[in-house]
Design a protein around this motif. Structure first.
Motif, short mmCIF file in Angstrom:
data_model
loop_
_atom_site.label_atom_id
_atom_site.label_comp_id
_atom_site.label_asym_id
_atom_site.label_seq_id
_atom_site.Cartn_x
_atom_site.Cartn_y
_atom_site.Cartn_z
N ASN A 114 0.69 -1.15 -0.19
CA ASN A 114 0.11 -0.01 0.02
C ASN A 114 0.97 1.35 -0.06
O ASN A 114 0.28 2.32 0.19
N TRP A 115 2.02 1.20 -0.09
CA TRP A 115 2.92 2.35 -0.17
C TRP A 115 3.20 3.16 -1.26
O TRP A 115 3.24 4.36 -1.58
N LEU A 116 2.73 2.37 -2.45
CA LEU A 116 2.97 2.81 -4.10
C LEU A 116 1.73 2.76 -4.83
O LEU A 116 0.99 1.58 -4.44
N PRO A 117 1.32 3.17 -5.81
CA PRO A 117 0.18 2.63 -6.72
C PRO A 117 0.52 1.34 -7.42
O PRO A 117 -0.15 1.10 -8.19
N PHE A 118 1.85 0.98 -7.28
CA PHE A 118 2.14 -0.20 -7.99
C PHE A 118 3.08 -0.92 -6.91
O PHE A 118 3.53 -0.48 -5.76
N LYS A 119 3.20 -2.41 -7.10
CA LYS A 119 4.10 -2.98 -6.25
C LYS A 119 5.59 -2.97 -6.56
O LYS A 119 5.78 -3.02 -7.76
N PHE A 120 6.34 -2.87 -5.41
CA PHE A 120 7.68 -2.73 -5.58
C PHE A 120 8.80 -3.27 -4.80
O PHE A 120 8.51 -3.50 -3.49
#
Length: 255
Positions: A114-120
């Motif tokens: 949930n930190w970014l709009p995509f998984k990283f």
């Protein structure tokens, strides 16, 4: 908006060219976001065969055509967001017995979903190859992993940067080695996929078109359960440089 940015990043990965001798024939894989859960192990076995490839020695490196590669990768989940892997890389060249081709060490971490709009996640890998398979004795790879799902479609981008730490290429700039995967879930058992692999020469010097390499690997993941996956694929070179016909497989088991 975020989907548009993700699509632009994908186009960038696929359209940047690749130097044929930079693509990794021992571990042919586009990394996905997930890391091994804390306290568990993941054993992956990679078996790859180059049916058509480089036929002559280049800078002391053996021809890739008719080479079989067997790689063992053992990963330990240290936390739910960090893992460490070790590799034993073996090979059999045409007319020669099987031998150890090198070893590798790979730490990797991921960010919460949930930190970014995509998984990283981010992988770093130190390689120690045998001279007959790589002209540099110590290599380093920095691999960002970006992942986004759209229903049954999953897209993974690996804009990889690679550099020689020790050897003839140590003074050269970073190589760019893009990878991308499109995966489509058809059932709990089968995921279809299309993978792209490439690399550029140094970032400050893109190779001319005839010397570039682009490969496409149609394939599939067969899920024998939540912890056992078999990946198979056939790779086709889109230019005459590098390896133009490669068979790959990977069996992963989390325990």
């Amino acid at each position: 908006m975020f989907a548009s940015l993700f699509a632009r990043a994908l186009v960038l990965c696929v359209t940047v060219a690749a130097a044929a001798n930079a693509q990794d024939p021992f571990e042919i894989q586009v990394y996905e976001y997930e890391t091994v859960p804390r306290g568990r192990w993941d054993l992956e076995t990679h078996v790859n065969y180059t049916a058509r490839g480089i036929r002559d020695f280049q800078d002391g490196v053996a021809p890739s055509e008719r080479q079989t590669h067997l790689t063992f990768e053992l990963t330990r989940g240290i936390t739910n967001y960090f893992e460490v892997a070790g590799y034993l890389v073996t090979a059999r060249r045409d007319g020669a017995p099987g031998e150890i081709a090198g070893w590798r060490l790979r730490p990797r971490f991921r960010l919460p979903e949930n930190w970014l709009p995509f998984k990283f996640s981010l992988s770093t890998e130190f390689g120690f190859p045998k001279r007959i398979y790589e002209e540099n004795s110590v290599t380093f790879e920095l691999r960002p992993i970006l992942e986004r799902s759209f229903g049954k479609l999953q897209i993974d981008l690996n804009p990889v940067l690679g550099k020689a730490i020790r050897g003839p290429g140590a003074g050269e700039f970073w190589d760019f080695e893009p990878g991308a995967r499109f995966g489509y879930t058809t059932s709990k058992v089968l995921d279809l996929s299309l993978e792209y692999y490439g690399a550029t020469g140094p970032l400050n010097h893109v190779e001319p078109g005839p010397q570039q390499m682009h490969q496409l690997f149609p394939g599939a993941d067969i899920n024998f359960g939540p912890d056992v996956v078999l990946n198979i694929g056939v790779g086709f070179g889109l230019t005459s440089a590098g390896n133009t016909l490669v068979y790959k497989s990977r069996l992963g088991w989390i325990f």
